[in-house]
Write a protein that holds these residues in place. Sequence first.
Motif, mmCIF file in Angstrom:
data_model
loop_
_atom_site.group_PDB
_atom_site.id
_atom_site.type_symbol
_atom_site.label_atom_id
_atom_site.label_comp_id
_atom_site.label_asym_id
_atom_site.label_seq_id
_atom_site.Cartn_x
_atom_site.Cartn_y
_atom_site.Cartn_z
ATOM 1 N N VAL A 73 0.971 -1.126 -0.013
ATOM 2 C CA VAL A 73 -0.106 -0.040 0.001
ATOM 3 C C VAL A 73 0.650 1.048 0.133
ATOM 4 O O VAL A 73 1.779 1.350 0.841
ATOM 5 C CB VAL A 73 -0.826 0.046 1.040
ATOM 6 N N SER A 74 0.580 2.074 -0.939
ATOM 7 C CA SER A 74 1.341 3.489 -0.836
ATOM 8 C C SER A 74 0.513 4.677 -1.630
ATOM 9 O O SER A 74 -0.551 4.150 -2.322
ATOM 10 C CB SER A 74 2.642 3.396 -1.544
ATOM 11 N N LEU A 75 0.983 5.687 -1.401
ATOM 12 C CA LEU A 75 0.223 6.730 -2.102
ATOM 13 C C LEU A 75 1.117 7.349 -3.171
ATOM 14 O O LEU A 75 0.950 8.539 -3.687
ATOM 15 C CB LEU A 75 -0.010 8.053 -0.935
ATOM 16 N N ARG A 76 2.163 6.774 -3.660
ATOM 17 C CA ARG A 76 2.981 7.033 -4.467
ATOM 18 C C ARG A 76 2.491 7.615 -6.094
ATOM 19 O O ARG A 76 2.806 8.710 -6.431
ATOM 20 C CB ARG A 76 4.280 6.096 -4.917
ATOM 21 N N TRP A 77 1.385 6.874 -6.244
ATOM 22 C CA TRP A 77 0.737 7.360 -7.413
ATOM 23 C C TRP A 77 0.081 8.657 -7.536
ATOM 24 O O TRP A 77 -0.265 9.324 -8.266
ATOM 25 C CB TRP A 77 -0.130 6.172 -8.335
ATOM 26 N N TYR A 78 -0.669 8.907 -6.304
ATOM 27 C CA TYR A 78 -1.386 10.299 -5.876
ATOM 28 C C TYR A 78 -0.259 11.448 -5.883
ATOM 29 O O TYR A 78 -0.281 12.493 -6.494
ATOM 30 C CB TYR A 78 -1.990 10.214 -4.854
ATOM 31 N N ALA A 79 0.965 11.034 -5.639
ATOM 32 C CA ALA A 79 2.106 12.066 -5.378
ATOM 33 C C ALA A 79 2.363 12.628 -6.889
ATOM 34 O O ALA A 79 2.693 13.517 -7.400
ATOM 35 C CB ALA A 79 3.132 11.452 -4.478
ATOM 36 N N GLU A 80 2.394 11.274 -7.688
ATOM 37 C CA GLU A 80 3.027 11.412 -9.091
ATOM 38 C C GLU A 80 1.987 12.419 -9.780
ATOM 39 O O GLU A 80 2.235 13.341 -10.399
ATOM 40 C CB GLU A 80 3.108 10.140 -9.744
ATOM 41 N N PHE A 81 0.574 11.932 -9.333
ATOM 42 C CA PHE A 81 -0.539 12.804 -10.207
ATOM 43 C C PHE A 81 -0.488 14.256 -9.649
ATOM 44 O O PHE A 81 -0.418 15.362 -10.695
ATOM 45 C CB PHE A 81 -1.817 11.932 -9.741
ATOM 46 N N LEU A 82 -0.474 14.459 -8.517
ATOM 47 C CA LEU A 82 -0.508 15.776 -7.944
ATOM 48 C C LEU A 82 0.603 16.479 -8.234
ATOM 49 O O LEU A 82 0.716 17.757 -8.221
ATOM 50 C CB LEU A 82 -0.688 15.792 -6.402
ATOM 51 N N GLY A 83 1.809 15.866 -8.407
ATOM 52 C CA GLY A 83 3.036 16.485 -8.658
ATOM 53 C C GLY A 83 3.187 16.760 -10.322
ATOM 54 O O GLY A 83 4.414 17.521 -10.597
ATOM 55 N N SER A 84 2.291 16.264 -11.080
ATOM 56 C CA SER A 84 2.527 16.572 -12.447
ATOM 57 C C SER A 84 1.730 17.806 -12.862
ATOM 58 O O SER A 84 0.357 17.909 -12.815
ATOM 59 C CB SER A 84 2.055 15.285 -13.153
ATOM 60 N N ALA A 85 2.433 18.823 -13.366
ATOM 61 C CA ALA A 85 1.832 19.991 -14.059
ATOM 62 C C ALA A 85 0.892 19.841 -14.963
ATOM 63 O O ALA A 85 -0.394 20.257 -15.231
ATOM 64 C CB ALA A 85 2.965 21.183 -14.540
ATOM 65 N N ASP A 86 1.140 18.789 -15.933
ATOM 66 C CA ASP A 86 0.368 18.142 -17.046
ATOM 67 C C ASP A 86 -1.121 17.801 -16.592
ATOM 68 O O ASP A 86 -2.091 18.610 -16.925
ATOM 69 C CB ASP A 86 0.893 17.140 -17.726
ATOM 70 N N TRP A 87 -1.173 16.885 -15.651
ATOM 71 C CA TRP A 87 -2.217 16.563 -15.190
ATOM 72 C C TRP A 87 -3.351 17.693 -14.230
ATOM 73 O O TRP A 87 -4.466 17.502 -14.399
ATOM 74 C CB TRP A 87 -2.065 15.369 -14.148
ATOM 75 N N LEU A 88 -2.571 18.224 -13.548
ATOM 76 C CA LEU A 88 -3.070 19.410 -12.697
ATOM 77 C C LEU A 88 -3.856 20.442 -13.863
ATOM 78 O O LEU A 88 -5.039 20.869 -13.479
ATOM 79 C CB LEU A 88 -2.351 19.930 -11.918
ATOM 80 N N ARG A 89 -3.136 20.654 -14.987
ATOM 81 C CA ARG A 89 -3.574 21.662 -15.838
ATOM 82 C C ARG A 89 -4.771 21.083 -16.594
ATOM 83 O O ARG A 89 -5.901 21.887 -16.630
ATOM 84 C CB ARG A 89 -2.569 22.024 -16.986
ATOM 85 N N VAL A 90 -4.715 20.041 -16.973
ATOM 86 C CA VAL A 90 -5.899 19.222 -17.546
ATOM 87 C C VAL A 90 -6.986 19.092 -16.743
ATOM 88 O O VAL A 90 -8.365 19.388 -17.058
ATOM 89 C CB VAL A 90 -5.676 17.957 -17.845
ATOM 90 N N MET A 91 -6.741 18.928 -15.394
ATOM 91 C CA MET A 91 -7.867 18.846 -14.159
ATOM 92 C C MET A 91 -8.447 20.290 -14.317
ATOM 93 O O MET A 91 -9.736 20.303 -14.021
ATOM 94 C CB MET A 91 -7.472 18.456 -13.076
ATOM 95 N N GLY A 92 -7.645 21.203 -14.265
ATOM 96 C CA GLY A 92 -8.125 22.596 -14.196
ATOM 97 C C GLY A 92 -9.079 22.877 -15.482
ATOM 98 O O GLY A 92 -10.325 23.563 -15.269
ATOM 99 N N THR A 93 -8.558 22.564 -16.510
ATOM 100 C CA THR A 93 -9.478 22.850 -17.790
ATOM 101 C C THR A 93 -10.799 22.074 -17.742
ATOM 102 O O THR A 93 -11.764 22.723 -17.979
ATOM 103 C CB THR A 93 -8.633 22.175 -19.034
ATOM 104 N N SER A 94 -10.660 20.819 -17.171
ATOM 105 C CA SER A 94 -12.138 20.093 -17.131
ATOM 106 C C SER A 94 -12.920 20.931 -16.120
ATOM 107 O O SER A 94 -14.257 20.998 -16.463
ATOM 108 C CB SER A 94 -11.890 18.673 -16.802
ATOM 109 N N ALA A 95 -12.550 21.205 -14.922
ATOM 110 C CA ALA A 95 -13.416 21.930 -13.955
ATOM 111 C C ALA A 95 -13.841 23.340 -14.377
ATOM 112 O O ALA A 95 -15.030 23.612 -14.278
ATOM 113 C CB ALA A 95 -12.537 22.118 -12.681
ATOM 114 N N LEU A 96 -12.864 24.011 -15.165
ATOM 115 C CA LEU A 96 -13.516 25.455 -15.593
ATOM 116 C C LEU A 96 -14.547 25.284 -16.752
ATOM 117 O O LEU A 96 -15.551 25.783 -16.854
ATOM 118 C CB LEU A 96 -12.331 26.291 -16.265
#
Lengths: 258, 279
Positions: A39-62
């Motif tokens: 069990v680990s949270l490493r994939w969440y760390a990778e997701f939230l540490g990725s500017a690409d994923w965060l930008r895409v999430m922002g686009t979707s929310a907006l």
Amino acid sequence: MTSRIIAVAVLLFLPLPIVIVVLSSFTSAGYLSFPIKGVSLRWYAEFLGSADWLRVMGTSALLALIGATVSTAASLGAAWAVVRHRIRFGTVYETILLTPLIFPHAAIGVIMIVTLSSLGWLGTFTGLVLVHCILTIPYAYRPVAAALRKADPALEEAAASLGSRPWRTFWQVSLPAVRPGLVTSLLFSFIISFDEVTVTMFLVGPFVMTLPVQVFSEVLESASPVIAAVSATLVLFTSAMVFVLDRVIGIQFFVERD
Amino acid sequence: MPKFSRSVLLLAPSALLMGVFLIGLIGLITSSLSIDGQLDLGHYTAILNRPDYVEMLGRTLRIAALTTFFSVLLGFPTAYYVARYRGNRNFLLLLIIFPWLVSIVVRSYGWVVILGPRGLINGFASWVGLADRPMKLMYNDFGVILGLVHVLLPFMIIAILSVMLQIPRSMEEASMSLGGRPAHSFRTVVLPLALPGILTGITLVYLMATGAIVTPLLLGGLGDTMLGTEIFQEVMHFFDYPKAAALATVLLITALGVVLPIQIFERWLVRRLSDGAGQ
């Protein structure tokens, strides 16, 4: 008896893949496998540490925010004309607003390519907003129209006869009466827009991408558990929306007929 | 401001959105019917002359029909159970509504995790020593139909349930107290009254199954295409828009050709049922 067994099996079967995705997002291994290795949270760390994923999430929310607001406002206008002004062919107009529902999504995707490219909006955020408004109108219209039908027009007439001006009557009498319907429309169309893939994936481009479409192309290309972490986040978003919807109007809203 | 102009103003935003959709629809049909600006059925004859496309059309119809069939088979008993449930019905509704609102990408991906070569089932089978080679549970029609049924079943249940909740339990009880046996009461009271809901469900599930792309691509792979996935590949990989437009029009015809008659029958049925109730 058999029918009860089927029903219980179905009710367990529906949430199953979602539960599996959420559970597998906590793996510590570099690939998805069962039973999970640790069990680990490493994939969440990778997701939230990725500017690409965060930008895409922002686009979707907006996108979902603007799309839901516009289609709810457009629906309120349409419902007002149909319910309050009793325009001619009102029921026909209501049927027209529901048509995006009876078109297969793959066909809508191609239709929208044709439309957006003639407007020069293919692969742009503006284009996505326009398409998401069209796609969410059927979902936004019903709650607003239902709330308007339930609200008593006598209140408005009373306000008007007491000398209230039309705009003031609208803001202080009519709007509060349909508020639950409006909130439901907003939330419902937000969810539909935020989760939409099939039509959207025809229309994204190098400059604009949404979260579900990005998840889709990642699943096709790689098997990284980061997809599970992103998916679990999408599930979390949806749960929050469903929770609020249940509070505002009650979950039985989805199976009610007006 | 006179009432008429106010109505026009109120309708303008939604009419504009629907207008864009309608113009696009007309644009799609005209572009599929023309080659170099001339009226030409060439795109359609090219589709029908290719055996692989005809086979793909057949596969699309078969998968959509089977998906719809299983959705009725599983959806009807579930809706009936939920409608007659005496406990906390909202919890059962949550088990249906919540998965329905989760993105289809996430749900289809969930099935990839379960059915994949290194997925849950194969992992379990090799762990207990049942299979030495992974079983092929996806990248075939089984995986696609399972995924589509899962993704579309909530539409069926919701459609049936919204009708079934309108049927008072007392009607069934009255029929039974008059000597009708449960099975008989069910067939003569519940089933006819629930039929409009079943027809709505069939319409929605069939439509979405014929036009699906995400689930067939993730669980069926790139090999055996369906109409939706073929359209997607024409656009994304070959940039052949006229062919995609022709395929999309074929999709519209296959979908609406089945759906419109069902809708007309449903309206007729509803009118007949409400006439019957009035007498």
